[in-house]
Enzyme design. Sequence first.
Site, mmCIF file in Angstrom:
data_model
loop_
_atom_site.group_PDB
_atom_site.id
_atom_site.type_symbol
_atom_site.label_atom_id
_atom_site.label_comp_id
_atom_site.label_asym_id
_atom_site.label_seq_id
_atom_site.Cartn_x
_atom_site.Cartn_y
_atom_site.Cartn_z
ATOM 1 N N TYR A 151 0.854 -1.195 0.000
ATOM 2 C CA TYR A 151 0.000 0.000 0.000
ATOM 3 C C TYR A 151 0.883 1.235 0.000
ATOM 4 O O TYR A 151 1.805 1.342 0.809
ATOM 5 C CB TYR A 151 -0.921 0.035 1.228
ATOM 6 C CG TYR A 151 -2.364 -0.146 0.839
ATOM 7 C CD1 TYR A 151 -2.949 0.731 -0.068
ATOM 8 C CD2 TYR A 151 -3.131 -1.186 1.344
ATOM 9 C CE1 TYR A 151 -4.265 0.567 -0.464
ATOM 10 C CE2 TYR A 151 -4.447 -1.360 0.953
ATOM 11 C CZ TYR A 151 -5.014 -0.472 0.045
ATOM 12 O OH TYR A 151 -6.297 -0.631 -0.356
ATOM 13 N N GLU A 154 -0.448 4.779 -0.654
ATOM 14 C CA GLU A 154 -1.218 6.015 -0.908
ATOM 15 C C GLU A 154 -0.333 7.224 -0.669
ATOM 16 O O GLU A 154 0.398 7.292 0.328
ATOM 17 C CB GLU A 154 -2.449 6.067 -0.004
ATOM 18 C CG GLU A 154 -3.550 5.155 -0.507
ATOM 19 C CD GLU A 154 -4.781 5.167 0.373
ATOM 20 O OE1 GLU A 154 -4.838 5.969 1.336
ATOM 21 O OE2 GLU A 154 -5.687 4.371 0.104
ATOM 22 N N ASP A 165 -5.443 13.753 -25.378
ATOM 23 C CA ASP A 165 -5.496 12.340 -24.982
ATOM 24 C C ASP A 165 -4.744 11.569 -26.070
ATOM 25 O O ASP A 165 -5.276 11.330 -27.154
ATOM 26 C CB ASP A 165 -6.957 11.890 -24.890
ATOM 27 C CG ASP A 165 -7.095 10.416 -24.554
ATOM 28 O OD1 ASP A 165 -6.076 9.688 -24.611
ATOM 29 O OD2 ASP A 165 -8.224 9.970 -24.253
ATOM 30 N N THR A 186 -2.880 6.155 -22.073
ATOM 31 C CA THR A 186 -2.757 4.821 -21.503
ATOM 32 C C THR A 186 -1.327 4.374 -21.808
ATOM 33 O O THR A 186 -0.646 4.974 -22.638
ATOM 34 C CB THR A 186 -3.762 3.826 -22.124
ATOM 35 O OG1 THR A 186 -3.682 3.927 -23.539
ATOM 36 C CG2 THR A 186 -5.174 4.116 -21.659
ATOM 37 N N LYS A 194 -0.992 0.715 -25.224
ATOM 38 C CA LYS A 194 -1.316 0.638 -26.661
ATOM 39 C C LYS A 194 -0.003 0.701 -27.452
ATOM 40 O O LYS A 194 0.852 -0.151 -27.252
ATOM 41 C CB LYS A 194 -2.315 1.741 -27.016
ATOM 42 C CG LYS A 194 -3.645 1.594 -26.255
ATOM 43 C CD LYS A 194 -4.682 2.574 -26.722
ATOM 44 C CE LYS A 194 -6.030 2.336 -26.060
ATOM 45 N NZ LYS A 194 -6.192 3.003 -24.760
ATOM 46 N N ARG A 206 -0.965 -2.609 -18.786
ATOM 47 C CA ARG A 206 -2.284 -1.966 -18.795
ATOM 48 C C ARG A 206 -2.315 -0.896 -17.702
ATOM 49 O O ARG A 206 -2.138 -1.213 -16.523
ATOM 50 C CB ARG A 206 -3.317 -3.055 -18.519
ATOM 51 C CG ARG A 206 -4.752 -2.723 -18.739
ATOM 52 C CD ARG A 206 -5.518 -3.988 -19.037
ATOM 53 N NE ARG A 206 -5.121 -4.455 -20.359
ATOM 54 C CZ ARG A 206 -5.607 -3.963 -21.504
ATOM 55 N NH1 ARG A 206 -6.531 -3.031 -21.503
ATOM 56 N NH2 ARG A 206 -5.178 -4.427 -22.654
HETATM 57 N N1 DSN Z 1 -11.038 1.049 -25.521
HETATM 58 C C1 DSN Z 1 -9.886 1.684 -26.122
HETATM 59 C C2 DSN Z 1 -9.848 1.476 -27.581
HETATM 60 O O1 DSN Z 1 -10.055 0.350 -27.983
HETATM 61 O O2 DSN Z 1 -9.596 2.384 -28.337
HETATM 62 C C3 DSN Z 1 -9.763 3.089 -25.762
HETATM 63 O O3 DSN Z 1 -9.684 3.204 -24.400
#
Ligand code: DSN
Length: 431
Positions: free
Chosen positions: A51, A53, A197, A223, A226, A232
């Site tokens: 933990y 925080e 984003d 994120t 990708k 993730r």
């Molecule tokens: N769900 C994702 C996508 O497939 O583009 C975006 O967060």
Amino acid sequence: MSHLAQSDPAVAKQIENEVSRQRAGLEMIASENLVSRSVLEAVGSPLTNKYSEGYPGKRYYGGNEFIDVIENLARDRAKELFGAEHANVQPHAGSQANMAAYFALAEPGNKIMAMDLAMGGHLTHGSPVNFSGKLFAIVPYGVRRDTHLIDMDEVRETALREKPRVILAGYTAYSRILDFKAFKKIADEVGAYLMVDMAHFAGLVAGKAYPSPFPYADVVTTTTHKTLRGPRGAAIFSKIEDRLRRDNKKNLAQKIDFAVFPFLQGGPLDHVIAGKAVAFKEALHPTFADYAEQIVKNAQALAASLMNNGIDLVSGGTDNHLVLLDLTKTGLSGKEAETLLDSVGIYTNKNMIPYDPRKPMDPSGLRVGTAALTTRGFDEDELTQVGEMIAHVLHNATQKDVLEGVRAKVAEMTQSHPLYEGWTYVTPGGE
Ligand code: DSN
């Protein structure tokens, strides 16, 4: 035999099945990738027990001396990778990153201008079924009907009329370059924050295969799983100073950190933050630029091949890692195409196309991307073949011999690009 195979063979078996599926299929979901063994080791480590925080040096729990080092490594590497002034690596996912960014920049009820989900945006860019659409006044923009491109004149007119607090640039299904400089000029003109984003194209920015939003944006969310090829999770970057000085008590970096913790999240996922640190180091290596460049070359080879084989593409091509197919002329819906391609081991996802007359659960489009195949070492020649295979399946949906032929070709291609060699939870023949 692994500990898991012994203690919980039911779960171990399904993990092994999933690894086999990843090995034997062409992973073309534009938001997915395949992480390194080093990232997997970090994420599967005992750091999950802790933990933490708070932030490095200011925790609400003892015993964080090593976790602090790891989180600082992740933050410093992330800043170096993108040339960012401030990084917060704690967001558990892209939705949390976007929510924290909105709350750092705006109050509930304020106007946020963003790309409509149906035009290529994201749920968190203001969909009425998402927190973003419920808590903020969303001003959507889209793409032109004739070119499928964002019309910056229209974005400017809408911004001048609506005076949003935040202008958001970013997408999940747009295959072209965003003009960050033009977005910034409009944001300046109307006194708005510019938020980007970059979840989909973060790896391309890191590898300098796509323009960087960092010189222009106040806040950038992403994120990490990708094109960036990390675990993730997500991260938020910002300038340190609040350009619009809406609150003199905290600067922008402090507002972002507060919005992540304690406002939105509790304990960070330390094992995932370690995985992010590892992935950022990998992305800092000079070979990552070759990877990013190859993703785009592969997407362009795939796009050309699909078009040469009679498949229409939204906007007629791609500048990034993704291609959006308009299936209208094939007579198949996006859902039918996704299911059909699944059956031959090519994984894609159904997607709305701009001005789609069909519904989101069965739209007219299909989205494909090249990040994962590029990780496996596929080149332009192979993506040209993959384009032919996809077109062949879509044009011959009911012909079993065609589907069988493509399935065999998928097996041949994946065997020549091994994945996670030697990885097993279950001993051969074990259940
Ligand atoms: N769900 C994702 C996508 O497939 O583009 C975006 O967060």
